[in-house]
Structure formats: structure tokens, C-alpha cells
Design an enzyme around this catalytic site. Structure first.
Site, PDB file in Angstrom:
ATOM      1  N   ARG A   8       5.989 -12.355   7.072  1.00  0.00           N
ATOM      2  CA  ARG A   8       6.881 -11.250   7.408  1.00  0.00           C
ATOM      3  C   ARG A   8       7.871 -10.819   7.584  1.00  0.00           C
ATOM      4  O   ARG A   8       8.686 -12.873   7.814  1.00  0.00           O
ATOM      5  CB  ARG A   8       5.702 -10.619   8.542  1.00  0.00           C
ATOM      6  CG  ARG A   8       4.071 -10.727   8.218  1.00  0.00           C
ATOM      7  CD  ARG A   8       3.572 -10.302   9.699  1.00  0.00           C
ATOM      8  NE  ARG A   8       3.764  -8.967  10.721  1.00  0.00           N
ATOM      9  CZ  ARG A   8       3.308  -8.765  11.453  1.00  0.00           C
ATOM     10  NH1 ARG A   8       2.179  -9.200  12.219  1.00  0.00           N
ATOM     11  NH2 ARG A   8       4.141  -7.601  12.222  1.00  0.00           N
ATOM     12  N   HIS A   9       8.383 -10.957   8.066  1.00  0.00           N
ATOM     13  CA  HIS A   9      10.297 -10.372   8.881  1.00  0.00           C
ATOM     14  C   HIS A   9       9.790 -10.600  10.306  1.00  0.00           C
ATOM     15  O   HIS A   9       8.526 -10.452  10.404  1.00  0.00           O
ATOM     16  CB  HIS A   9      11.132  -8.885   8.350  1.00  0.00           C
ATOM     17  CG  HIS A   9       9.751  -8.275   9.229  1.00  0.00           C
ATOM     18  ND1 HIS A   9       9.811  -7.629  10.665  1.00  0.00           N
ATOM     19  CD2 HIS A   9       9.119  -6.895   8.982  1.00  0.00           C
ATOM     20  CE1 HIS A   9       8.159  -6.888  10.787  1.00  0.00           C
ATOM     21  NE2 HIS A   9       7.955  -5.885   9.984  1.00  0.00           N
ATOM     22  N   ASN A  15       8.256  -3.296  16.676  1.00  0.00           N
ATOM     23  CA  ASN A  15       7.393  -4.404  16.963  1.00  0.00           C
ATOM     24  C   ASN A  15       7.433  -4.982  18.295  1.00  0.00           C
ATOM     25  O   ASN A  15       6.185  -4.279  19.236  1.00  0.00           O
ATOM     26  CB  ASN A  15       7.878  -5.665  16.760  1.00  0.00           C
ATOM     27  CG  ASN A  15       7.459  -5.743  14.308  1.00  0.00           C
ATOM     28  OD1 ASN A  15       8.529  -6.279  14.139  1.00  0.00           O
ATOM     29  ND2 ASN A  15       6.817  -5.016  14.512  1.00  0.00           N
ATOM     30  N   ARG A  60      15.191  -5.042   7.936  1.00  0.00           N
ATOM     31  CA  ARG A  60      14.189  -5.932   8.338  1.00  0.00           C
ATOM     32  C   ARG A  60      13.763  -7.866   7.786  1.00  0.00           C
ATOM     33  O   ARG A  60      14.148  -8.665   8.163  1.00  0.00           O
ATOM     34  CB  ARG A  60      13.133  -5.809   9.562  1.00  0.00           C
ATOM     35  CG  ARG A  60      11.861  -5.375   9.184  1.00  0.00           C
ATOM     36  CD  ARG A  60      11.300  -4.240   9.956  1.00  0.00           C
ATOM     37  NE  ARG A  60       9.584  -3.894   9.358  1.00  0.00           N
ATOM     38  CZ  ARG A  60      10.440  -2.743   9.370  1.00  0.00           C
ATOM     39  NH1 ARG A  60      10.717  -1.475   9.564  1.00  0.00           N
ATOM     40  NH2 ARG A  60       8.744  -1.449   8.943  1.00  0.00           N
ATOM     41  N   GLU A  80       7.584  -1.624   3.910  1.00  0.00           N
ATOM     42  CA  GLU A  80       5.953  -1.243   4.837  1.00  0.00           C
ATOM     43  C   GLU A  80       5.134   0.279   4.279  1.00  0.00           C
ATOM     44  O   GLU A  80       5.923   0.576   4.168  1.00  0.00           O
ATOM     45  CB  GLU A  80       5.905  -1.098   5.853  1.00  0.00           C
ATOM     46  CG  GLU A  80       5.170  -1.437   7.097  1.00  0.00           C
ATOM     47  CD  GLU A  80       4.078  -2.442   6.411  1.00  0.00           C
ATOM     48  OE1 GLU A  80       3.132  -1.957   5.718  1.00  0.00           O
ATOM     49  OE2 GLU A  80       3.297  -2.921   7.639  1.00  0.00           O
ATOM     50  N   HIS A 145       6.413  -7.230   4.742  1.00  0.00           N
ATOM     51  CA  HIS A 145       6.184  -6.249   6.221  1.00  0.00           C
ATOM     52  C   HIS A 145       4.399  -6.715   6.174  1.00  0.00           C
ATOM     53  O   HIS A 145       3.232  -6.568   5.049  1.00  0.00           O
ATOM     54  CB  HIS A 145       6.002  -5.121   5.790  1.00  0.00           C
ATOM     55  CG  HIS A 145       7.949  -4.350   5.864  1.00  0.00           C
ATOM     56  ND1 HIS A 145       8.129  -4.236   6.636  1.00  0.00           N
ATOM     57  CD2 HIS A 145       7.825  -4.533   5.101  1.00  0.00           C
ATOM     58  CE1 HIS A 145       9.668  -4.085   5.920  1.00  0.00           C
ATOM     59  NE2 HIS A 145       9.709  -4.198   4.611  1.00  0.00           N
TER      60      HIS A 145
HETATM   61  O1  F6P Z   1       3.384  -2.712  13.495  1.00  0.00           O
HETATM   62  C1  F6P Z   1       4.247  -3.196  12.585  1.00  0.00           C
HETATM   63  C2  F6P Z   1       4.208  -2.743  11.338  1.00  0.00           C
HETATM   64  O2  F6P Z   1       3.874  -3.347   9.602  1.00  0.00           O
HETATM   65  C3  F6P Z   1       3.627  -0.552  10.715  1.00  0.00           C
HETATM   66  O3  F6P Z   1       4.929  -0.520  10.824  1.00  0.00           O
HETATM   67  C4  F6P Z   1       2.471  -0.783  10.146  1.00  0.00           C
HETATM   68  O4  F6P Z   1       2.229   0.998   9.897  1.00  0.00           O
HETATM   69  C5  F6P Z   1       1.527  -1.209  11.070  1.00  0.00           C
HETATM   70  O5  F6P Z   1       2.160  -2.416  11.144  1.00  0.00           O
HETATM   71  C6  F6P Z   1       0.419  -1.921   9.693  1.00  0.00           C
HETATM   72  O6  F6P Z   1      -0.941  -2.038  10.733  1.00  0.00           O
HETATM   73  P1  F6P Z   1      -2.022  -0.933  10.663  1.00  0.00           P
HETATM   74  O7  F6P Z   1      -2.011  -0.803   9.724  1.00  0.00           O
HETATM   75  O8  F6P Z   1      -3.035  -2.171  11.520  1.00  0.00           O
HETATM   76  O9  F6P Z   1      -1.643  -0.340  11.784  1.00  0.00           O
END
Ligand code: F6P
Length: 193
Positions: A8-9, A15, A60, A80, A145
Site C-alpha cells: 500500500r502507499h 488516512n 500518495r 483506488e 491502494h
Molecule cells: O481508507 C482508505 C481506503 O483506501 C479508501 O480510499 C477506500 O475507499 C477504502 O480504503 C476501501 O476500504 P473499504 O472497502 O473497507 O471501505
């Protein structure tokens, strides 16, 4: 053996604030990971001289790779999961503003598609060409991501794709996948920062 390296970044400002999506810069801690990454790569990646680094188009991931002295390739398909109208919000804000969506996602996280955005299923579809290209690569480190890595990880670990949303991909950890004939071996190298 042939390995695939994933990360991951580093931790981003979003975050820290609990916000999803966006195009934030790394946090101070995230930059520490970026600075640590070259020595992790030198220590753990055999033939790192021939490494190629893939990132998404988002800041990132590029900042995380910025200290790595290897050829880089940027892929839009590694961005992402697109949270559509919820981009930039915290989960609490989503629960308040879009309660039905929040509930729908909770009930079927794999199929749920953000308004104007994507589902995990959508991400898997757009990753197909990347995964094909990965299979042809000798030595690649992919910095991307959380949701994207969950999909890549589930694919190589032979986990049914519906379970992708629940794969654990922590920050500040270099993941080594070793695809074998009948299984993929995994090693996690935690950066101590
Ligand atoms: O919070 C970091 C992240 O990469 C968000 O940009 C993304 O929407 C999320 O995690 C994805 O995780 P989840 O599917 O559990 O919400």
C-alpha cells in the site's frame, strides 16, 4: 522463484482523518515509509537492480515510490476504488448523509457500487489487464491502494472474489507473493517506522 511484490502507499493525510478516496499527500509517517522503502527493497528483493515499480496515478502512491531508483510505470487502472459522491467523506459522514447506501454496502460489500463510483466487482474487472501483465513480469513492485490490493491479493491467493473486501492489507508492509503450481506462498515484511 518468481515473486510479486505488493505495498500500500504510506499513510496519507486522508488516512489520518479517516476520509476515503481523494488525492491526498502522504502524512509525516507515510513519508517515513517512503524513505524506508529503498532499504527494504535492497534487503528483501533479489535482483532488485532489475525491478520495475508500478503505481497508480494518485499522489500518495507516487510519493511512496519517489525514493526508489527504478523504472516506474503509472496505471490509471491501479487507482483506488472510486467512492463517487462519497469521495472525501468519513464513514460516519456517509452513514449520516446516505444511510441506505451505508446499509446496502454493509449487507453486500462486494456488489455495492457507490453512487457515481465503483464496487469491488468493478475494480476486479478493470484490474484484469493489469493482472495479465503482472503474470508476464519477472520483477515488479506494485504500490497501490487498499481495495485494489485486496482484489489482487485474493486473485493470487485463489480466494473467491466475493471475499476480496475482507482481505487484510495493512499499511507499511511489503508483501511478497510466490505463485506456485497449486498455491501462492505469502510473506509479509513489516517496516518498523
Ligand atoms: O481508507 C482508505 C481506503 O483506501 C479508501 O480510499 C477506500 O475507499 C477504502 O480504503 C476501501 O476500504 P473499504 O472497502 O473497507 O471501505
Amino acid at each position: 522463484p518468481r515473486y510479486i511484490w505488493l505495498s500500500r502507499h504510506g499513510e496519507s493525510q486522508y488516512n489520518l482523518e479517516g476520509k476515503i478516496g481523494g488525492d491526498a499527500d502522504l502524512s509525516e509517517r507515510g513519508w517515513k515509509y517512503a524513505k524506508k522503502l529503498p532499504s527494504l527493497v535492497e534487503t528483501y528483493i533479489p535482483n532488485h537492480e532489475k525491478l520495475t515499480v508500478w503505481t497508480s496515478t494518485l499522489k500518495r502512491t507516487q510519493q511512496t515510490g519517489s525514493y526508489l531508483p527504478y523504472p516506474k510505470k503509472t496505471w490509471k487502472a491501479l487507482d483506488e476504488l472510486d467512492a463517487g459522491v462519497c469521495d472525501g467523506m468519513t464513514y460516519e459522514e456517509i452513514a449520516e448523509k446516505y444511510p441506505d447506501d451505508f446499509k446496502a454496502r454493509d449487507e453486500d460489500k462486494f456488489e455495492y457500487r457507490y453512487r457515481g463510483g465503483e464496487s469491488y466487482r468493478d475494480v476486479i474487472l478493470r484490474l484484469e489487464p493489469i493482472i495479465m501483465e503482472m503474470e508476464n513480469q519477472e520483477n515488479v513492485l506494485i504500490i497501490t491502494h487498499q481495495a485494489v490490493l485486496r482484489c489482487i491479493y485474493a486473485y493470487f491467493m485463489n480466494v473467491p472474489q466475493q471475499q476480496s473486501p475482507w482481505m487484510s492489507i495493512p499499511l507499511h508492509t511489503l508483501i511478497r507473493l510466490e505463485p506456485r503450481a497449486y498455491e501462492t506462498l505469502v510473506t509479509r515484511i513489516k517496516a518498523d517506522i
